[in-house]
Scaffold this motif. Structure first.
Motif, PDB file in Angstrom:
ATOM      1  N   LYS A 195      43.502  36.205  33.251  1.00  0.00           N
ATOM      2  CA  LYS A 195      44.296  35.468  34.236  1.00  0.00           C
ATOM      3  C   LYS A 195      45.642  36.150  34.476  1.00  0.00           C
ATOM      4  O   LYS A 195      46.111  36.219  35.610  1.00  0.00           O
ATOM      5  N   ARG A 196      46.252  36.656  33.410  1.00  0.00           N
ATOM      6  CA  ARG A 196      47.538  37.359  33.561  1.00  0.00           C
ATOM      7  C   ARG A 196      47.377  38.629  34.375  1.00  0.00           C
ATOM      8  O   ARG A 196      48.214  38.945  35.233  1.00  0.00           O
ATOM      9  N   ARG A 197      46.312  39.389  34.102  1.00  0.00           N
ATOM     10  CA  ARG A 197      46.067  40.618  34.858  1.00  0.00           C
ATOM     11  C   ARG A 197      45.842  40.304  36.332  1.00  0.00           C
ATOM     12  O   ARG A 197      46.357  40.990  37.225  1.00  0.00           O
ATOM     13  N   LYS A 198      45.062  39.256  36.589  1.00  0.00           N
ATOM     14  CA  LYS A 198      44.763  38.857  37.962  1.00  0.00           C
ATOM     15  C   LYS A 198      46.048  38.456  38.685  1.00  0.00           C
ATOM     16  O   LYS A 198      46.290  38.863  39.827  1.00  0.00           O
ATOM     17  N   LEU A 199      46.903  37.691  38.016  1.00  0.00           N
ATOM     18  CA  LEU A 199      48.153  37.261  38.621  1.00  0.00           C
ATOM     19  C   LEU A 199      49.083  38.443  38.872  1.00  0.00           C
ATOM     20  O   LEU A 199      49.731  38.517  39.921  1.00  0.00           O
ATOM     21  N   ALA A 200      49.140  39.377  37.938  1.00  0.00           N
ATOM     22  CA  ALA A 200      49.993  40.553  38.115  1.00  0.00           C
ATOM     23  C   ALA A 200      49.558  41.367  39.333  1.00  0.00           C
ATOM     24  O   ALA A 200      50.394  41.842  40.108  1.00  0.00           O
ATOM     25  N   GLU A 222      41.133  36.034  25.572  1.00  0.00           N
ATOM     26  CA  GLU A 222      40.616  36.981  26.567  1.00  0.00           C
ATOM     27  C   GLU A 222      40.720  36.391  27.969  1.00  0.00           C
ATOM     28  O   GLU A 222      41.089  37.083  28.919  1.00  0.00           O
ATOM     29  N   HIS A 228      41.447  42.943  42.052  1.00  0.00           N
ATOM     30  CA  HIS A 228      41.641  41.493  41.957  1.00  0.00           C
ATOM     31  C   HIS A 228      40.288  40.784  41.993  1.00  0.00           C
ATOM     32  O   HIS A 228      40.026  39.881  41.198  1.00  0.00           O
ATOM     33  N   LYS A 237      47.868  40.158  41.915  1.00  0.00           N
ATOM     34  CA  LYS A 237      48.171  39.358  43.098  1.00  0.00           C
ATOM     35  C   LYS A 237      49.649  39.472  43.461  1.00  0.00           C
ATOM     36  O   LYS A 237      50.004  39.610  44.637  1.00  0.00           O
ATOM     37  N   ASP A 238      50.523  39.428  42.449  1.00  0.00           N
ATOM     38  CA  ASP A 238      51.959  39.576  42.699  1.00  0.00           C
ATOM     39  C   ASP A 238      52.269  40.933  43.325  1.00  0.00           C
ATOM     40  O   ASP A 238      53.084  41.028  44.241  1.00  0.00           O
ATOM     41  N   VAL A 286      42.902  34.135  28.967  1.00  0.00           N
ATOM     42  CA  VAL A 286      44.328  34.143  29.320  1.00  0.00           C
ATOM     43  C   VAL A 286      44.755  35.536  29.776  1.00  0.00           C
ATOM     44  O   VAL A 286      45.472  35.683  30.773  1.00  0.00           O
ATOM     45  N   ASN A 287      44.307  36.570  29.065  1.00  0.00           N
ATOM     46  CA  ASN A 287      44.660  37.941  29.441  1.00  0.00           C
ATOM     47  C   ASN A 287      44.107  38.305  30.814  1.00  0.00           C
ATOM     48  O   ASN A 287      44.784  38.962  31.605  1.00  0.00           O
TER      49      ASN A 287
END
Length: 59
Positions: A39-44, A34, A14, A46-47, A36-37
């Protein structure tokens, strides 16, 4: 892999993505897709961290 070491690894990833995202946002030549991708990886991640922290075996 123990739960604690798995959480440590996820937190490290993270942080790595956070630094990569900051660098990408500071370079105007980086594609918005890139960012956006990242941010999505970071959020996944974190989840997943939050899910593992909330699991009964995490306590």
């Amino acid at each position: 892999m123990s739960l604690a070491s798995h959480l440590d690894e996820l937190q490290r990833k993270h942080g790595d993505i956070e630094r990569e995202l900051t660098d990408a946002m500071n370079h105007p030549s980086v594609d918005d897709l890139e960012i956006v991708n990242l941010k999505r990886r970071k959020l996944a991640i974190k989840d997943e961290i939050e899910k593992l922290k909330g699991s009964p075996t995490a306590h």
